[in-house]
Write a protein that holds these residues in place. Sequence first.
Motif: not given
Length: 468
Positions: A213-216, A224-234, A236-243
């Motif tokens: 979340l923070t790095f993304g 800007g809309w580059s792949p790495l931050p978008l992948a990090c933000l994507a 986050v919901p999966l990580g929260a669900w798993a947590l």
Amino acid sequence: MRAHGGGPGGRWVTAALLLGLFSTAFPMTILTIAVQPIAEDLDTLPSTVVWVTTAPLLAAAVTTPLFGRLGDLHGHRRVYLAGIVVATVFAAASALAWDATSLIAARTLSQTGAAATVPTAVALLFRASPPGRQMRAGARVGAVTSAAAVIGVVAGGPLVDLVGWRVIFAGQVALCVVALVLSLLAVPADEKRTPGSLDVPGALLLAGTTLALTFGVNRLAVWGWSPLPLACLAAVPLGAWALVRVERRAASPLLPVRVLGARNVRVVTGASLLLGAGYMGNFVVTPLFLQGVVGLTAAVTSLLTVPRALSILLAAPTAGRWGARFGERRVVLVACAAFAAALAAMAVGAWVTSLVVVALAIALSGYAHGHVAPGLLAAQGAAVDARDVGLAASLQQTGFQVGAVIGIGLFTALAGDATTAGPFALVFLLTAACALVAALLLVRMQDTRTPAPALPRVPDRIPDGIDA
């Protein structure tokens, strides 16, 4: 035996813990001033050196809940002392860094140790405080971190110019050693507690989700809309669900339901995230406005930003007194609304390019925020059992740190390169909106003052001053 903060033993405990917090906090603001000299000395770009502050902030946001929980499980004194040792060792490594990579790595590891001191020191200060005085302990924490910021802003520039940036870390080593010795002598041993195991899967998932979340958000604002931050933000919901799934099944969860189920924990953590975005976003963008639009020098800008941190220091005594008299909730709500109003006034001052309005708003925002933070810490700590105070304090700190990373990234992206007043006025207005939403959220906060003993009812009559 519990050493209360009012007695001689309690005063030594308080002094040791506050010195430990100061010794790990003061390099941060100096480093924001020393970016250019460090870049020149290490033959690198300023944009690379910025990671000397960004990477440690990310590390602290990720690891603070882990250390808070470790303190609850294995003793806050033990984890606090270990954090001081780690901070000391890698502060020395920072002073000896030979390139940007080694400096960033050493600073990140040093600040990871420092992250262990915050929730554990708060828990130890609460333990050393008399009943009902936790807000005063929180005010002392705010005052010390503000004093560190003031010293960094005032002394940072001349110190770096005179003797170089490496002396910052040499001084930190000396202070940390003094704090370590004093803590070993003054802080009482941890109370015996039931041994527990750390929820490693939960810790890894929480750390990974927080980092994503923070790095993304931080990198999205820069790249800007580059792949790495978008992948990090994507992720986050999966990580929260798993947590959530892991914590429900864990025998000794990192985030127990009894902690997350407390209303004040949820409310204060959410409000802290908003306040972190508003306060730190404003803190970082204000110098850019003063230099890029008003045309002030770096030295004058530093002098104008000193009142913000100094006013937080001045707010510490009244925050403690008013919290004890009126209750944390009332003080926090009024102060948070005042904080939002001060940031809105800064937006007006930026729009009309009035240095007087902006300067007054800077000082008032610090004074108001100095009354908000202690109440949030006290409310968070009082909302849980003594066995969970470290985790509760860490969640409040993590909320603020995550918000800070988000706010700095977003608001510098909106106005960082601007040379006109409009973008800055918009950013200041957005920081005010963060504070206002936090105030609205804090309406749901419960007062933690211990109610007075119930008086016997008199038939057909309610004694004066007693609610029905």
